[in-house]
Design a protein around this motif. Structure first.
Motif, PDB file in Angstrom:
ATOM      1  N   LEU A  97       0.829  -1.206   0.000  1.00  0.00           N
ATOM      2  CA  LEU A  97       0.000   0.000   0.000  1.00  0.00           C
ATOM      3  C   LEU A  97       0.866   1.260   0.000  1.00  0.00           C
ATOM      4  CD1 LEU A  97      -2.973   0.739  -0.009  1.00  0.00           C
ATOM      5  CD2 LEU A  97      -2.939   0.744   2.491  1.00  0.00           C
ATOM      6  N   ARG A  98       1.957   1.233   0.744  1.00  0.00           N
ATOM      7  CA  ARG A  98       2.837   2.396   0.786  1.00  0.00           C
ATOM      8  C   ARG A  98       3.479   2.668  -0.569  1.00  0.00           C
ATOM      9  NH1 ARG A  98       5.323   0.264   6.440  1.00  0.00           N
ATOM     10  NH2 ARG A  98       3.846   1.316   7.858  1.00  0.00           N
ATOM     11  N   ILE A  99       3.798   1.621  -1.294  1.00  0.00           N
ATOM     12  CA  ILE A  99       4.378   1.800  -2.625  1.00  0.00           C
ATOM     13  C   ILE A  99       3.339   2.390  -3.574  1.00  0.00           C
ATOM     14  CG2 ILE A  99       5.302   0.584  -4.647  1.00  0.00           C
ATOM     15  CD1 ILE A  99       6.572  -1.427  -2.660  1.00  0.00           C
ATOM     16  N   ALA A 100       2.152   1.809  -3.577  1.00  0.00           N
ATOM     17  CA  ALA A 100       1.089   2.290  -4.468  1.00  0.00           C
ATOM     18  C   ALA A 100       0.611   3.679  -4.064  1.00  0.00           C
ATOM     19  CB  ALA A 100      -0.082   1.310  -4.452  1.00  0.00           C
ATOM     20  N   GLY A 101       0.683   3.982  -2.770  1.00  0.00           N
ATOM     21  CA  GLY A 101       0.169   5.257  -2.269  1.00  0.00           C
ATOM     22  C   GLY A 101       1.257   6.236  -1.880  1.00  0.00           C
ATOM     23  N   LYS A 102       2.394   6.144  -2.542  1.00  0.00           N
ATOM     24  CA  LYS A 102       3.516   7.035  -2.224  1.00  0.00           C
ATOM     25  C   LYS A 102       3.120   8.494  -2.318  1.00  0.00           C
ATOM     26  CE  LYS A 102       8.363   7.818  -3.534  1.00  0.00           C
ATOM     27  NZ  LYS A 102       9.452   7.399  -4.466  1.00  0.00           N
ATOM     28  N   ARG A 103       2.307   8.808  -3.320  1.00  0.00           N
ATOM     29  CA  ARG A 103       1.871  10.201  -3.507  1.00  0.00           C
ATOM     30  C   ARG A 103       0.994  10.654  -2.340  1.00  0.00           C
ATOM     31  NH1 ARG A 103       0.294  13.748  -7.730  1.00  0.00           N
ATOM     32  NH2 ARG A 103      -0.361  15.687  -6.700  1.00  0.00           N
ATOM     33  N   VAL A 104       0.132   9.794  -1.844  1.00  0.00           N
ATOM     34  CA  VAL A 104      -0.741  10.150  -0.718  1.00  0.00           C
ATOM     35  C   VAL A 104       0.094  10.473   0.514  1.00  0.00           C
ATOM     36  CG1 VAL A 104      -2.570   9.363   0.826  1.00  0.00           C
ATOM     37  CG2 VAL A 104      -2.649   8.771  -1.600  1.00  0.00           C
ATOM     38  N   LEU A 105       1.087   9.638   0.777  1.00  0.00           N
ATOM     39  CA  LEU A 105       1.960   9.870   1.934  1.00  0.00           C
ATOM     40  C   LEU A 105       2.689  11.205   1.803  1.00  0.00           C
ATOM     41  CD1 LEU A 105       3.440   6.269   2.289  1.00  0.00           C
ATOM     42  CD2 LEU A 105       1.773   7.356   3.809  1.00  0.00           C
ATOM     43  N   ALA A 106       3.171  11.508   0.594  1.00  0.00           N
ATOM     44  CA  ALA A 106       3.877  12.769   0.371  1.00  0.00           C
ATOM     45  C   ALA A 106       2.943  13.962   0.541  1.00  0.00           C
ATOM     46  CB  ALA A 106       4.494  12.770  -1.030  1.00  0.00           C
ATOM     47  N   GLU A 107       1.715  13.829   0.052  1.00  0.00           N
ATOM     48  CA  GLU A 107       0.758  14.933   0.166  1.00  0.00           C
ATOM     49  C   GLU A 107       0.364  15.172   1.618  1.00  0.00           C
ATOM     50  OE1 GLU A 107       0.425  16.906  -2.053  1.00  0.00           O
ATOM     51  OE2 GLU A 107      -0.053  16.096  -4.019  1.00  0.00           O
ATOM     52  N   ALA A 108       0.218  14.112   2.395  1.00  0.00           N
ATOM     53  CA  ALA A 108      -0.121  14.263   3.811  1.00  0.00           C
ATOM     54  C   ALA A 108       1.003  14.992   4.551  1.00  0.00           C
ATOM     55  CB  ALA A 108      -0.385  12.905   4.438  1.00  0.00           C
ATOM     56  N   LYS A 109       2.234  14.615   4.266  1.00  0.00           N
ATOM     57  CA  LYS A 109       3.376  15.266   4.909  1.00  0.00           C
ATOM     58  C   LYS A 109       3.445  16.739   4.532  1.00  0.00           C
ATOM     59  CE  LYS A 109       8.410  14.899   5.426  1.00  0.00           C
ATOM     60  NZ  LYS A 109       9.636  14.134   5.028  1.00  0.00           N
ATOM     61  N   ALA A 110       3.229  17.039   3.243  1.00  0.00           N
ATOM     62  CA  ALA A 110       3.268  18.429   2.793  1.00  0.00           C
ATOM     63  C   ALA A 110       2.133  19.238   3.412  1.00  0.00           C
ATOM     64  CB  ALA A 110       3.190  18.480   1.269  1.00  0.00           C
ATOM     65  N   ALA A 111       0.941  18.643   3.476  1.00  0.00           N
ATOM     66  CA  ALA A 111      -0.204  19.330   4.065  1.00  0.00           C
ATOM     67  C   ALA A 111       0.045  19.645   5.532  1.00  0.00           C
ATOM     68  CB  ALA A 111      -1.465  18.482   3.914  1.00  0.00           C
ATOM     69  N   ASN A 112       0.656  18.720   6.236  1.00  0.00           N
ATOM     70  CA  ASN A 112       0.954  18.947   7.650  1.00  0.00           C
ATOM     71  C   ASN A 112       1.873  20.153   7.826  1.00  0.00           C
ATOM     72  OD1 ASN A 112       1.011  17.857  10.557  1.00  0.00           O
ATOM     73  ND2 ASN A 112       3.175  18.025  10.056  1.00  0.00           N
ATOM     74  N   ALA A 113       2.898  20.249   6.968  1.00  0.00           N
ATOM     75  CA  ALA A 113       3.831  21.374   7.057  1.00  0.00           C
ATOM     76  C   ALA A 113       3.119  22.691   6.771  1.00  0.00           C
ATOM     77  CB  ALA A 113       4.988  21.166   6.083  1.00  0.00           C
ATOM     78  N   GLN A 114       2.224  22.684   5.791  1.00  0.00           N
ATOM     79  CA  GLN A 114       1.500  23.908   5.440  1.00  0.00           C
ATOM     80  C   GLN A 114       0.527  24.315   6.541  1.00  0.00           C
ATOM     81  OE1 GLN A 114       0.951  21.989   1.449  1.00  0.00           O
ATOM     82  NE2 GLN A 114       0.683  24.103   0.796  1.00  0.00           N
ATOM     83  N   LEU A 115      -0.157  23.349   7.116  1.00  0.00           N
ATOM     84  CA  LEU A 115      -1.089  23.656   8.203  1.00  0.00           C
ATOM     85  C   LEU A 115      -0.337  24.174   9.434  1.00  0.00           C
ATOM     86  CD1 LEU A 115      -3.452  20.566   7.840  1.00  0.00           C
ATOM     87  CD2 LEU A 115      -4.121  22.967   7.501  1.00  0.00           C
ATOM     88  N   ILE A 145      -6.756   4.967   0.777  1.00  0.00           N
ATOM     89  CA  ILE A 145      -6.314   6.337   1.016  1.00  0.00           C
ATOM     90  C   ILE A 145      -6.436   6.691   2.491  1.00  0.00           C
ATOM     91  CG2 ILE A 145      -6.859   8.764   0.577  1.00  0.00           C
ATOM     92  CD1 ILE A 145      -7.622   7.941  -2.274  1.00  0.00           C
ATOM     93  N   VAL A 146      -7.544   6.309   3.108  1.00  0.00           N
ATOM     94  CA  VAL A 146      -7.723   6.567   4.545  1.00  0.00           C
ATOM     95  C   VAL A 146      -6.637   5.851   5.346  1.00  0.00           C
ATOM     96  CG1 VAL A 146      -9.246   6.216   6.523  1.00  0.00           C
ATOM     97  CG2 VAL A 146     -10.207   6.950   4.346  1.00  0.00           C
ATOM     98  N   ALA A 147      -6.338   4.612   4.984  1.00  0.00           N
ATOM     99  CA  ALA A 147      -5.297   3.854   5.684  1.00  0.00           C
ATOM    100  C   ALA A 147      -3.930   4.512   5.517  1.00  0.00           C
ATOM    101  CB  ALA A 147      -5.263   2.418   5.168  1.00  0.00           C
ATOM    102  N   LEU A 148      -3.658   5.040   4.341  1.00  0.00           N
ATOM    103  CA  LEU A 148      -2.374   5.684   4.083  1.00  0.00           C
ATOM    104  C   LEU A 148      -2.222   6.976   4.879  1.00  0.00           C
ATOM    105  CD1 LEU A 148      -2.184   5.009   0.268  1.00  0.00           C
ATOM    106  CD2 LEU A 148      -0.406   4.374   1.912  1.00  0.00           C
ATOM    107  N   VAL A 149      -3.270   7.785   4.939  1.00  0.00           N
ATOM    108  CA  VAL A 149      -3.188   9.015   5.728  1.00  0.00           C
ATOM    109  C   VAL A 149      -3.014   8.655   7.206  1.00  0.00           C
ATOM    110  CG1 VAL A 149      -4.396  11.110   6.445  1.00  0.00           C
ATOM    111  CG2 VAL A 149      -4.505  10.361   4.062  1.00  0.00           C
TER     112      VAL A 149
END
Length: 232
Positions: A97-115, A145-149
């Motif tokens: 799941l982490r491989i397939a959802g690499k983009r989701v993980l990156a977006e969550a990290k970026a969103a956290n920094a912005q928030l 997606i929920v699991a990845l976030v």
């Protein structure tokens, strides 16, 4: 209008205000998208634009991971086969799941920094941080997606995200996903938290979605979404 702009338009129609209108002149730091001042809610919008889970690159990366982890129960693959996550050992399924959802993980990290940066810039350290993630009906389904976030939040990480607002829609999606069908919205609190979007605000967003898209919002049980066409 792309997916990101669609979501920002909906949030604005629901009463949200641009963060830029609330920052000091000359501010150049990281910034989120929308502020609901009265409710002290800051929203960062992220969108998925490529179906990474369906790519050959992802299939190859998963196959290589399997080869390295046969000792953990990863299957030995010969030729082209379809592997379901629930058929894999839990650790291997999560790695897949982490491989397939690499983009989701990156977006969550970026969103956290912005928030986090926006809370500091606005002097609202206790504001609720909402990650609004909008996605077409890609192969990476809603539950994944929920699991990845949630995975991005593990071990007390991404503390500035209090809740995920997940929207799956074909509207404003890239080809070939632009078909007229239902859209699906759901709210998901972090595993170690209990903050949630005020009900009146969630309802306002639903009404705004109907106004902007022509798809009237209605209530439903998330576990039944698949019966109406959701990917989960």
């Amino acid at each position: 209008m792309n997916q990101h702009d669609l979501m920002v338009s909906v949030l604005t129609a629901a009463g949200g205000e641009s963060i830029e209108s609330h920052t000091r002149p000359g501010y150049t730091g990281k910034i989120a998208d929308i502020l609901f001042p009265a409710d002290d809610v800051i929203v960062e919008v992220k969108s998925l634009t490529t179906d990474r889970a369906a790519s050959d690159e992802t299939s190859e990366a998963v196959g290589e991971m399997f080869l390295r982890h046969t000792h953990m129960g990863a299957p030995v693959i010969f030729g082209t086969v379809t592997v379901k996550l629930h058929d894999l050992p839990p650790a291997i399924a999560m790695n897949t799941l982490r491989i397939a959802g690499k983009r989701v993980l990156a977006e969550a990290k970026a969103a956290n920094a912005q928030l986090k940066a926006t809370k500091a810039a606005l002097g609202r350290p206790e504001a609720m941080g909402l990650l609004a993630l909008i996605t077409p009906p890609f192969r990476l389904d809603r539950h994944s997606i929920v699991a990845l976030v949630g995975d991005a939040m593990r071990d007390n990480r991404c503390r500035s995200i209090d809740q995920l607002f997940l929207v799956e829609t074909p509207l404003a999606a890239p080809e070939p996903y632009r078909r007229w069908a239902n859209s699906f919205m759901s709210l998901h609190s972090r595993p170690d938290g209990d903050r949630s979007l005020p009900q009146h605000l969630a309802e306002a967003i639903g009404r705004a979605w109907g106004k902007i898209t022509g798809q009237p919002a209605g209530r439903g049980n998330e576990e039944d979404y698949h019966r109406f066409g959701a990917t989960s």
